[in-house]
Design a protein around this motif. Sequence first.
Motif, PDB file in Angstrom:
ATOM      1  N   GLY A  26      -5.020  -8.517   9.421  1.00 63.71           N
ATOM      2  CA  GLY A  26      -4.927  -9.685   8.969  1.00 63.71           C
ATOM      3  C   GLY A  26      -5.696 -10.809  10.362  1.00 63.71           C
ATOM      4  O   GLY A  26      -5.164 -12.315  10.134  1.00 63.71           O
TER       5      GLY A  26
ATOM      6  N   ILE B 106       1.338  -5.400  -1.316  1.00 64.74           N
ATOM      7  CA  ILE B 106       2.217  -5.811   0.190  1.00 64.74           C
ATOM      8  C   ILE B 106       3.389  -6.154  -0.159  1.00 64.74           C
ATOM      9  O   ILE B 106       4.198  -5.434   0.847  1.00 64.74           O
ATOM     10  N   VAL B 107       4.159  -6.744  -0.608  1.00 67.61           N
ATOM     11  CA  VAL B 107       5.193  -7.571  -0.771  1.00 67.61           C
ATOM     12  C   VAL B 107       6.125  -6.534  -1.370  1.00 67.61           C
ATOM     13  O   VAL B 107       7.429  -6.447  -0.257  1.00 67.61           O
TER      14      VAL B 107
ATOM     15  N   ASN C 184      -1.279  -9.251  -3.287  1.00 66.56           N
ATOM     16  CA  ASN C 184      -0.582  -9.544  -2.704  1.00 66.56           C
ATOM     17  C   ASN C 184       1.151  -8.455  -3.273  1.00 66.56           C
ATOM     18  O   ASN C 184       1.743  -8.366  -1.672  1.00 66.56           O
TER      19      ASN C 184
ATOM     20  N   SER D 232      -5.609  -5.925   0.429  1.00 67.65           N
ATOM     21  CA  SER D 232      -5.327  -7.732   0.705  1.00 67.65           C
ATOM     22  C   SER D 232      -5.749  -8.431  -0.596  1.00 67.65           C
ATOM     23  O   SER D 232      -4.373  -9.168  -0.706  1.00 67.65           O
ATOM     24  N   ARG D 233      -5.758  -7.858  -1.960  1.00 67.84           N
ATOM     25  CA  ARG D 233      -6.109  -8.318  -2.697  1.00 67.84           C
ATOM     26  C   ARG D 233      -5.216  -8.127  -4.043  1.00 67.84           C
ATOM     27  O   ARG D 233      -4.742  -8.616  -5.201  1.00 67.84           O
TER      28      ARG D 233
END
Length: 228
Positions: free
Chosen positions: A30, A98-99, A95, A92-93
């Motif tokens: 990021g 990631i969470v 989300n 990154s696409r």
Amino acid sequence: MTEPLFTIPLWADLLGVGLGGIQGAMFASGFQGQRRLDLLGVTIIGILIGMGGGLIRDLLLGQPPATLQNNWYLVTAAGAAIIGMLLAGLLSRANAVIVGLDAVVIGMFGAFGTSKALGLGVPPVPAVFIGVCAAVGGSILRDVIMGLPVAIMHVGSLYAVAAGVGCTVIVVLHALGVGIVTAGVIGIVVTAIIRVLAVIFDLSLPEQRRLYRRKVAAETGTIPIVKP
């Protein structure tokens, strides 16, 4: 400290380290401009996230750091960080991925810390504290080395609180006679659910300044309370 009654399986510990390494790489991806990290920087962040919680856990327990007793910890953390960097554009696409990864990592480190503490005979309240420190320890080290505000000290979605609830669940279930492995799995699930819900619904603890303003308003009746 005596020898623990419960030992974290190596594969489970390495799984947590590996997921933490990937999470660290996603965090590093990021950064942009002059603050962007090279391969070494990403690897260091991955190692801190993957191994930091375990190091803090064992130091608090007065045990030799498990992550330094086997070659595979460093190899796994560094390798996972590199893989995470290579997949950063793809992940990154997503989300939700990631969470979810973040929530599972918190839950695993918290459960491992609490379970190991209980296995060593640590009382319930300190065991929860150690579990929470293990859950958030990697992120604290990451923020310190990056010169960033420590995330858990500021207003935001529940993080340490989620870990605290999950660790408390483990202690309560263990006191009720539930096996420590089963209690640990339930604790991971509880932590992950709370963390994911906190992100989805943007939940956080009340801001200190708002609490103070409400207190003064209640006492004086003359200061308007501005609702967010």
